[in-house]
Design a protein around this motif. Structure first.
Motif, PDB file in Angstrom:
ATOM      1  N   GLY A  59      17.039  33.526  26.867  1.00 38.99           N
ATOM      2  CA  GLY A  59      15.773  33.588  26.163  1.00 38.99           C
ATOM      3  C   GLY A  59      15.869  34.490  24.950  1.00 38.99           C
ATOM      4  N   ILE A  60      14.876  34.407  24.100  1.00 39.13           N
ATOM      5  CA  ILE A  60      14.808  35.196  22.876  1.00 39.13           C
ATOM      6  C   ILE A  60      13.582  36.099  22.961  1.00 39.13           C
ATOM      7  CG2 ILE A  60      14.567  35.147  20.367  1.00 39.13           C
ATOM      8  CD1 ILE A  60      17.267  34.214  21.385  1.00 39.13           C
ATOM      9  N   GLY A  61      13.794  37.401  22.701  1.00 42.42           N
ATOM     10  CA  GLY A  61      12.683  38.349  22.763  1.00 42.42           C
ATOM     11  C   GLY A  61      11.827  38.347  21.523  1.00 42.42           C
ATOM     12  N   ARG A 112      16.743  40.133  19.979  1.00 42.17           N
ATOM     13  CA  ARG A 112      16.665  40.635  21.345  1.00 42.17           C
ATOM     14  C   ARG A 112      16.885  39.516  22.371  1.00 42.17           C
ATOM     15  NH1 ARG A 112      11.893  42.637  19.674  1.00 42.17           N
ATOM     16  NH2 ARG A 112      10.791  41.745  21.444  1.00 42.17           N
ATOM     17  N   PRO A 113      18.058  38.901  22.388  1.00 47.38           N
ATOM     18  CA  PRO A 113      18.314  37.847  23.379  1.00 47.38           C
ATOM     19  C   PRO A 113      18.507  38.448  24.774  1.00 47.38           C
ATOM     20  CG  PRO A 113      20.300  38.304  22.146  1.00 47.38           C
ATOM     21  CD  PRO A 113      19.218  39.138  21.513  1.00 47.38           C
ATOM     22  N   PHE A 114      18.320  37.612  25.778  1.00 48.26           N
ATOM     23  CA  PHE A 114      18.496  38.049  27.159  1.00 48.26           C
ATOM     24  C   PHE A 114      18.881  36.843  27.998  1.00 48.26           C
ATOM     25  CE2 PHE A 114      14.067  36.921  26.565  1.00 48.26           C
ATOM     26  CZ  PHE A 114      13.813  36.063  27.620  1.00 48.26           C
ATOM     27  N   LEU A 115      19.380  37.132  29.188  1.00 49.67           N
ATOM     28  CA  LEU A 115      19.741  36.106  30.160  1.00 49.67           C
ATOM     29  C   LEU A 115      18.885  36.280  31.397  1.00 49.67           C
ATOM     30  CD1 LEU A 115      23.658  36.151  29.950  1.00 49.67           C
ATOM     31  CD2 LEU A 115      22.118  34.428  29.003  1.00 49.67           C
ATOM     32  N   TRP A 116      18.354  35.157  31.913  1.00 51.52           N
ATOM     33  CA  TRP A 116      17.641  35.214  33.187  1.00 51.52           C
ATOM     34  C   TRP A 116      18.642  35.355  34.315  1.00 51.52           C
ATOM     35  CZ3 TRP A 116      12.876  36.405  33.057  1.00 51.52           C
ATOM     36  CH2 TRP A 116      12.000  35.892  32.105  1.00 51.52           C
ATOM     37  N   THR A 117      18.397  36.317  35.193  1.00 53.70           N
ATOM     38  CA  THR A 117      19.246  36.534  36.366  1.00 53.70           C
ATOM     39  C   THR A 117      18.359  36.637  37.596  1.00 53.70           C
ATOM     40  OG1 THR A 117      19.209  38.946  36.093  1.00 53.70           O
ATOM     41  CG2 THR A 117      20.990  37.735  34.996  1.00 53.70           C
ATOM     42  N   ASP A 118      18.931  36.341  38.738  1.00 55.14           N
ATOM     43  CA  ASP A 118      18.180  36.484  39.981  1.00 55.14           C
ATOM     44  C   ASP A 118      17.858  37.949  40.199  1.00 55.14           C
ATOM     45  OD1 ASP A 118      18.325  33.799  40.431  1.00 55.14           O
ATOM     46  OD2 ASP A 118      20.160  33.932  41.647  1.00 55.14           O
ATOM     47  N   ALA A 119      16.554  38.203  40.533  1.00 59.92           N
ATOM     48  CA  ALA A 119      16.121  39.585  40.703  1.00 59.92           C
ATOM     49  C   ALA A 119      16.772  40.222  41.911  1.00 59.92           C
ATOM     50  CB  ALA A 119      14.593  39.643  40.843  1.00 59.92           C
ATOM     51  N   LEU A 160      18.378  40.061  31.875  1.00 55.52           N
ATOM     52  CA  LEU A 160      19.524  40.902  31.527  1.00 55.52           C
ATOM     53  C   LEU A 160      19.621  40.952  30.010  1.00 55.52           C
ATOM     54  CD1 LEU A 160      22.053  42.474  32.387  1.00 55.52           C
ATOM     55  CD2 LEU A 160      23.308  40.303  32.307  1.00 55.52           C
ATOM     56  N   PRO A 161      19.393  42.091  29.380  1.00 51.52           N
ATOM     57  CA  PRO A 161      19.419  42.161  27.914  1.00 51.52           C
ATOM     58  C   PRO A 161      20.837  42.048  27.382  1.00 51.52           C
ATOM     59  CG  PRO A 161      19.116  44.348  28.845  1.00 51.52           C
ATOM     60  CD  PRO A 161      19.069  43.395  30.006  1.00 51.52           C
ATOM     61  N   LEU A 162      20.963  41.410  26.222  1.00 51.35           N
ATOM     62  CA  LEU A 162      22.264  41.258  25.562  1.00 51.35           C
ATOM     63  C   LEU A 162      22.384  42.158  24.340  1.00 51.35           C
ATOM     64  CD1 LEU A 162      22.595  37.360  25.702  1.00 51.35           C
ATOM     65  CD2 LEU A 162      23.527  39.049  27.300  1.00 51.35           C
ATOM     66  N   THR A 163      21.425  43.045  24.123  1.00 49.42           N
ATOM     67  CA  THR A 163      21.441  43.872  22.918  1.00 49.42           C
ATOM     68  C   THR A 163      22.635  44.814  22.903  1.00 49.42           C
ATOM     69  OG1 THR A 163      19.032  43.779  22.899  1.00 49.42           O
ATOM     70  CG2 THR A 163      20.068  45.458  21.542  1.00 49.42           C
ATOM     71  N   ILE A 164      22.891  45.482  24.010  1.00 49.41           N
ATOM     72  CA  ILE A 164      23.995  46.448  24.054  1.00 49.41           C
ATOM     73  C   ILE A 164      25.352  45.764  23.896  1.00 49.41           C
ATOM     74  CG2 ILE A 164      25.165  48.135  25.517  1.00 49.41           C
ATOM     75  CD1 ILE A 164      22.495  48.966  26.610  1.00 49.41           C
ATOM     76  N   PRO A 165      25.664  44.667  24.621  1.00 54.80           N
ATOM     77  CA  PRO A 165      26.956  43.992  24.380  1.00 54.80           C
ATOM     78  C   PRO A 165      27.127  43.513  22.944  1.00 54.80           C
ATOM     79  CG  PRO A 165      25.966  43.229  26.426  1.00 54.80           C
ATOM     80  CD  PRO A 165      24.939  44.042  25.738  1.00 54.80           C
ATOM     81  N   LEU A 166      26.077  42.995  22.343  1.00 53.19           N
ATOM     82  CA  LEU A 166      26.177  42.534  20.958  1.00 53.19           C
ATOM     83  C   LEU A 166      26.422  43.699  20.007  1.00 53.19           C
ATOM     84  CD1 LEU A 166      23.340  39.850  20.829  1.00 53.19           C
ATOM     85  CD2 LEU A 166      25.811  39.456  20.765  1.00 53.19           C
ATOM     86  N   ALA A 167      25.768  44.822  20.254  1.00 47.93           N
ATOM     87  CA  ALA A 167      25.994  45.990  19.406  1.00 47.93           C
ATOM     88  C   ALA A 167      27.440  46.463  19.502  1.00 47.93           C
ATOM     89  CB  ALA A 167      25.033  47.116  19.793  1.00 47.93           C
ATOM     90  N   ALA A 168      27.994  46.446  20.721  1.00 49.16           N
ATOM     91  CA  ALA A 168      29.397  46.843  20.890  1.00 49.16           C
ATOM     92  C   ALA A 168      30.332  45.872  20.174  1.00 49.16           C
ATOM     93  CB  ALA A 168      29.729  46.914  22.385  1.00 49.16           C
TER      94      ALA A 168
END
Length: 670
Positions: free
Chosen positions: A2-4, A77-84, A643-651
């Protein structure tokens, strides 16, 4: 995935800018120079600019384009849906604001039932259903006027269920930001921690700038339909009562508006309101009352906390004193210093006294009525008689009129025999509080002490001041003439007059106005008060249990009411309605009673927005704000976290920039 926020897509415009720089890059030609004579011409040719070149396969260019694309993607701010999952620490934030007491209606066509569940009822069932299989630590935060941790790291399902079921609506101004900050602080450092906020989305504060470092999920409680009419303003002006009624829902409403005074109906009107429309309604008050109530009748709306409003006459707290005297400047000034409104009526020379009473009787009762002065415009609360009350004022219209007020009689005919000593003895009473009265000379004592009054001060064993009740009204008697002694010149005289005025006014307090539940209210505290409480009189608090007086979300005293303590700064009761502030204490026969109109926060009356604006753009690293259109579908049981992807993308962007620097240092070899 998803996109934030799609707003980050604007930063993708940096990619064509990078390509444009390579298209316009200056190109130099390597040319052998056989002689220095031709150097100037060759130099001019090699400095020539060659724009719009054919793009070549350069690693440096591709690295720059990739970095720009990843940067624009990260800003979205992309993210991935994960099982809670059921493990880890779960922090549940339960919205118990006033709007959660509204009736739950998921669709516009829902049928109206006699007993419909509220949004808070649905919230409780959602929480219990979602946490039934949880095997991690559970923390419940109550989001109301002040955030409160109701259950901390609970691993006992029974205690957790009990904490959820005991949640009640809070009608104070909700502290949304403080609640999210508290939830973040509780989840900070916990393993696999996440926060779930259960709310109707009817928030008056934004929290997107708060630093939340764990995943946040929003579960929306509520539906499309919302029927509600609200009394926004209500007050009295002269002989009129004016109110403002608004339709804060999304349906057309027909509203009945009723005015009552001290429980007696005084008028009714019917209004037709479109969504968002407000109308002013005016009533002519049929009779005076201590408190007026404007209520919505014949309306089945979803939110009942704003269906009543109370108002108090402006003159409700003033004490009116009628002074019957030939003229006593010290007494009149002391009465005014006590805060009373004084009207003096001089009867010297034109009203018969007790000495002429016999002749008046012989000539008939008609003369007594004709010699009486005209009645004042307003009924007094206290009548102060200095000397003897004229016979013309003891019967007829004046007699009935004065019988409705407390009476203070001062002086009269002096006794023939006076006490041998002037020893003063005091009895504890609200009138003698803070007084010694041992220094002033009271002068000769007078005759005519009324029977049945309690002696408060005696001189030489004889009564000099007495107080009690006569004909259902409070009465005070001074057995001496003020002009015969020096009491009016003593520093204790204003205190004595103030105590007498307060006691004779019979605990008259008046209205404190209107306050939001949980707000701080300034209340005058009576001298000698040892305890106090808020007692519900009308409205939701009084009608909650069939009209019985009850404790309201507080520590009860004397079996009912809400404990208030002795500070002048009091916290308004937690449930809307009309309250009386009552004080008690040893030696305090009757303290002033103050009335307060307690209302819910007005922002809770409005219809929830279609989209939840609260978590639209959480800015902190690791934050996963969920807007309403992106929240998981709880109705189908699809409870997922993001699950946010901001930190991996920044790295990854940092790694590309380091690689680009290495390519730049190696120059044209790559």
């Amino acid at each position: 995935m998803g996109i934030g926020s799609w707003a980050g897509l604007w930063f993708a415009l940096g990619i064509p800018l990078i390509l444009m720089m390579y298209l316009l890059k200056r190109k130099f030609i390597d040319t052998p120079v056989p002689s220095h004579l031709l150097w100037r011409r060759v130099l001019e040719n090699t400095e020539a600019n060659r724009p719009w070149q054919k793009l070549r396969n350069r690693l440096l260019m591709w690295l720059q384009i990739l970095a720009a694309a990843l940067l624009a993607f990260a800003l979205m701010r992309p993210f991935l849906w994960t099982d809670a999952g059921t493990g880890g620490t779960l922090v549940v934030v339960a919205d118990v604001s006033a709007s959660m007491s509204a009736i739950y209606a998921s669709e516009p066509g829902d049928s109206e039932t006699a007993v419909a569940p509220t949004r808070l009822d649905i919230l409780k069932s959602e929480i219990l259903a979602d946490t039934r299989q949880a095997d991690g630590d559970l923390t419940l935060i109550r989001m109301g006027g002040s955030p409160q941790v109701v259950a901390s790291a609970a691993d006992d399902q029974a205690s957790w269920n009990r904490a959820v079921e005991e949640l009640e609506p809070d009608y104070a101004r909700t502290s949304y930001r403080e609640a999210i900050s508290l939830a973040s602080a509780v989840a900070e450092g916990q393993q696999d921690a996440r926060i779930i906020v259960y709310t109707d989305g009817q928030w008056s504060e934004r929290v997107e700038d708060l630093p939340v470092s764990v995943p946040v999920e929003v579960r929306r409680i509520g539906g499309e339909r919302y029927r509600n009419a609200s009394i926004e303003q209500f007050g009295t002006d002269g002989n009129r009562a004016v109110g403002v009624v608004a339709n804060t829902g999304n349906s057309v409403l027909e509203v009945g508006v009723e005015l009552s005074g001290d429980g007696r109906a005084q008028g009714k009107e019917t209004l037709a309101l479109q969504p968002g429309e407000r109308q002013t309604v005016t009533f002519d008050r049929a009779e005076a009352a201590e408190v007026y109530r404007l209520s919505l009748a014949g309306l089945s709306d979803d939110y009942a906390a704003d269906d009543d409003a109370f108002a108090f006459p402006e003159s409700g707290g003033a004490v009116k004193v009628l002074l019957l005297s030939d003229g006593n400047l010290f007494l009149e000034k002391a009465l005014r210093l006590s805060g009373a409104e004084v009207t003096r009526l001089d009867l010297s020379g034109n009203a018969p006294t007790a000495d002429t009473e016999a002749s008046d009787t012989e000539e008939g009762a008609g003369k007594t009525e004709s010699t009486a002065p005209p009645l004042p415009e307003e009924q007094p609360d206290i009548v102060v008689v200095e000397g003897e009350l004229p016979a013309s004022l003891r019967s007829g219209t004046w007699g009935q009129w004065l019988g409705n007020a407390a009476r203070w009689t001062i002086g009269g005919k002096e006794e023939a025999g006076q006490p041998g000593n002037r020893r003063v003895e005091l009895t504890a009473h609200p009138i003698t509080r803070y007084l010694s009265l041992t220094e002033p000379y009271f002068g000769p004592l007078t005759e005519g002490r009324p029977a049945g009054l309690q002696t408060l001060l005696s001189i030489g064993g004889r009564p000099a001041i007495a107080a009690g009740t006569e004909n259902g009204q409070r009465a005070l008697w001074f057995g001496f003439n003020l002009q015969s002694g020096d009491l009016p010149l003593n520093s204790e005289f204003p205190v004595l007059v103030s105590n007498a005025t307060t006691w004779l006014s019979g605990g008259r307090g008046g209205g404190l106005g209107r306050a939001i539940s949980g707000a701080v209210v300034e209340v005058p505290i009576a001298t000698g008060a040892e305890s106090a409480l808020w007692r519900p009189l009308q409205g939701a608090a009084f009608e909650k249990n069939g009209g019985a007086t009850q404790a309201v979300n507080g520590n009860p005293t004397s079996g009912s009411g809400e404990h208030a303590g002795l500070a002048s700064s009091q916290v308004a009761p937690s449930v809307p309605g009309l309250y009386a502030f009552e004080q008690s204490g040893n030696g305090l026969e009757e303290a002033p009673v103050y009335l307060l109109d307690v209302r819910a926060d007005a922002s809770e009356s409005t219809a929830p927005t279609a989209e939840n604006p609260v978590f639209g753009a959480m800015a902190a690293t690791g934050t996963t704000g969920v807007s309403d259109d992106m929240a998981p579908n709880t109705a189908n049981g699809d409870h997922r976290s993001r699950l946010p992807l901001t930190i991996p993308l920044a790295a990854l962007i940092i790694a590309i920039m380091l690689t680009e620097w290495g390519v730049y240092r190696r120059g044209r070899s790559i």
